[in-house]
Design a protein around this motif. Structure first.
Motif, PDB file in Angstrom:
ATOM      1  N   VAL A 232      41.466  12.911  47.185  1.00 44.78           N
ATOM      2  CA  VAL A 232      42.862  13.204  46.868  1.00 44.78           C
ATOM      3  C   VAL A 232      42.908  14.177  45.699  1.00 44.78           C
ATOM      4  O   VAL A 232      42.130  14.050  44.744  1.00 44.78           O
ATOM      5  CB  VAL A 232      43.624  11.904  46.489  1.00 44.78           C
ATOM      6  N   THR A 233      43.817  15.117  45.766  1.00 44.31           N
ATOM      7  CA  THR A 233      44.051  15.995  44.622  1.00 44.31           C
ATOM      8  C   THR A 233      45.479  16.504  44.651  1.00 44.31           C
ATOM      9  O   THR A 233      46.128  16.520  45.702  1.00 44.31           O
ATOM     10  CB  THR A 233      43.072  17.186  44.621  1.00 44.31           C
ATOM     11  N   ARG A 234      45.977  16.873  43.467  1.00 40.83           N
ATOM     12  CA  ARG A 234      47.268  17.553  43.428  1.00 40.83           C
ATOM     13  C   ARG A 234      47.142  18.911  44.118  1.00 40.83           C
ATOM     14  O   ARG A 234      46.105  19.564  44.019  1.00 40.83           O
ATOM     15  CB  ARG A 234      47.730  17.732  41.989  1.00 40.83           C
TER      16      ARG A 234
ATOM     17  N   HIS B 132      50.703  16.277  46.833  1.00 40.20           N
ATOM     18  CA  HIS B 132      49.286  15.930  46.793  1.00 40.20           C
ATOM     19  C   HIS B 132      48.640  16.214  48.149  1.00 40.20           C
ATOM     20  O   HIS B 132      49.302  16.124  49.193  1.00 40.20           O
ATOM     21  CB  HIS B 132      49.094  14.453  46.449  1.00 40.20           C
TER      22      HIS B 132
ATOM     23  N   PRO C  20      44.535   6.295  43.429  1.00 42.86           N
ATOM     24  CA  PRO C  20      45.903   6.797  43.629  1.00 42.86           C
ATOM     25  C   PRO C  20      46.838   5.809  44.314  1.00 42.86           C
ATOM     26  O   PRO C  20      48.055   5.869  44.120  1.00 42.86           O
ATOM     27  CB  PRO C  20      45.690   8.042  44.504  1.00 42.86           C
TER      28      PRO C  20
ATOM     29  N   ASN D 261      53.976  12.672  47.119  1.00 48.05           N
ATOM     30  CA  ASN D 261      53.637  11.921  45.906  1.00 48.05           C
ATOM     31  C   ASN D 261      52.218  11.363  46.000  1.00 48.05           C
ATOM     32  O   ASN D 261      51.591  11.367  47.063  1.00 48.05           O
ATOM     33  CB  ASN D 261      54.651  10.806  45.632  1.00 48.05           C
ATOM     34  N   ARG D 262      51.739  10.884  44.874  1.00 49.32           N
ATOM     35  CA  ARG D 262      50.352  10.416  44.784  1.00 49.32           C
ATOM     36  C   ARG D 262      50.127   9.109  45.541  1.00 49.32           C
ATOM     37  O   ARG D 262      49.038   8.874  46.071  1.00 49.32           O
ATOM     38  CB  ARG D 262      49.954  10.268  43.310  1.00 49.32           C
TER      39      ARG D 262
ATOM     40  N   SER E  13      49.519   4.038  42.252  1.00 47.26           N
ATOM     41  CA  SER E  13      50.629   4.793  41.670  1.00 47.26           C
ATOM     42  C   SER E  13      51.955   4.077  41.915  1.00 47.26           C
ATOM     43  O   SER E  13      52.207   3.564  43.016  1.00 47.26           O
ATOM     44  CB  SER E  13      50.685   6.198  42.282  1.00 47.26           C
TER      45      SER E  13
ATOM     46  N   GLN F   3      52.529  12.175  39.193  1.00 49.10           N
ATOM     47  CA  GLN F   3      52.488  11.509  40.497  1.00 49.10           C
ATOM     48  C   GLN F   3      53.514  12.055  41.483  1.00 49.10           C
ATOM     49  O   GLN F   3      53.248  12.082  42.690  1.00 49.10           O
ATOM     50  CB  GLN F   3      52.716  10.003  40.310  1.00 49.10           C
TER      51      GLN F   3
ATOM     52  N   TRP G 270      45.549   4.473  38.032  1.00 48.16           N
ATOM     53  CA  TRP G 270      46.014   5.223  39.196  1.00 48.16           C
ATOM     54  C   TRP G 270      45.355   6.602  39.300  1.00 48.16           C
ATOM     55  O   TRP G 270      45.437   7.245  40.355  1.00 48.16           O
ATOM     56  CB  TRP G 270      47.536   5.386  39.151  1.00 48.16           C
TER      57      TRP G 270
END
Length: 264
Positions: free
Chosen positions: A119-121, A105, A80, A145-146, A83, A101, A76
């Protein structure tokens, strides 16, 4: 002066230009200060970033055993959309996966080689974009969430690349695209369950300025496995790459877990 330690990705500080640091266990080095100077890099061994054992690195700084057991490198991470922590379902370690997760995000567009989606936090903005060598980046959605970020990225992969062409990025062969206008084109492309999170603000474009004296016309990647000793003049830093004269480039993040001595 000699610095010794295990390579991990360079730490960065957003600025004009971006500041780069090599951080070892007992020392650190501001890499920007080495521009225009000769550097020697000597490969001296391996050390897994997870178990700390002196075992050959398999992928992402981990030995073979840790790569297939640690929750920090589950599928994941790269995909992502796989997840499952939001469902209470574990991949390898639910507590770890919930921590990573189940936090905000960002799905974004970045201009690194061409326009790409990623995608990134939220906590990794703008670090993630710097690590990719993006000249510009802009957020599309912020989701809780992811998984939601992952399905958004999957929907947009039909329209945008999801990987950086590192050769174009390092030669700065990048066509300019207005990312603010580009973002407005894709609102109807994102999944229905993510529509409410769409960013419509117009003032969140990030621009990155890298410490590069001269971009090469062509690049050749340095591998410590094939070339355990290297010497060259540092002419730039972009993404997680050191750029040397005559077009040699060294991917620091791709060499995580390699123990080196650096003479400056």
């Amino acid at each position: 002066m000699t610095y010794e330690g295990v390579l991990t990705k360079m730490q960065t500080e957003f600025g004009n230009p971006i500041q780069y640091y090599l951080v070892f266990e007992n020392s650190f080095l501001n890499v920007n200060q080495l521009l225009g100077k000769n550097i020697e890099i000597n490969f001296v061994g391996f050390q897994c970033l997870n178990c700390k054992k002196k075992k050959k690195i398999f992928r992402q700084g981990f030995c073979y055993d840790c790569f297939y057991s640690s929750p920090a490198v589950g599928d994941w991470i790269m995909k992502p959309e796989l997840s499952t922590a939001h469902l209470g379902i574990a991949d390898r370690d639910l507590l770890y996966e919930e921590k990573v997760q189940l936090q905000p995000h960002i799905v974004y567009l970045a201009l690194s080689s061409e326009v790409k989606v990623g995608v990134t936090r939220k906590t990794q903005v703008p670090t993630r974009w710097i690590d990719q060598g993006a000249n510009e980046a802009i957020s599309i959605v912020e989701v809780p969430n992811r998984y939601l970020a992952g399905i958004t990225e999957v929907a947009l992969k039909n329209h945008y690349a999801d990987k950086t062409n590192w050769r174009k990025m390092l030669t700065n062969n990048i066509e300019h695209v207005d990312l603010i206008i580009e973002r407005l084109k894709l609102e109807n492309l994102i999944p229905p369950e993510v529509q409410e999170y769409f960013y419509s603000q117009q003032n969140d474009l990030y621009q990155m300025h890298y410490p590069v004296l001269e971009y090469p016309n062509k690049v050749n990647s340095l591998s410590l496995d094939k070339t355990p000793y290297f010497q060259g003049k540092l002419t730039g830093i972009k993404g997680q790459y050191l750029i040397f004269d005559e077009g040699t480039v060294f991917n620091i993040r791709g060499s995580e877990g390699y123990a080196v001595s650096v003479n400056v």
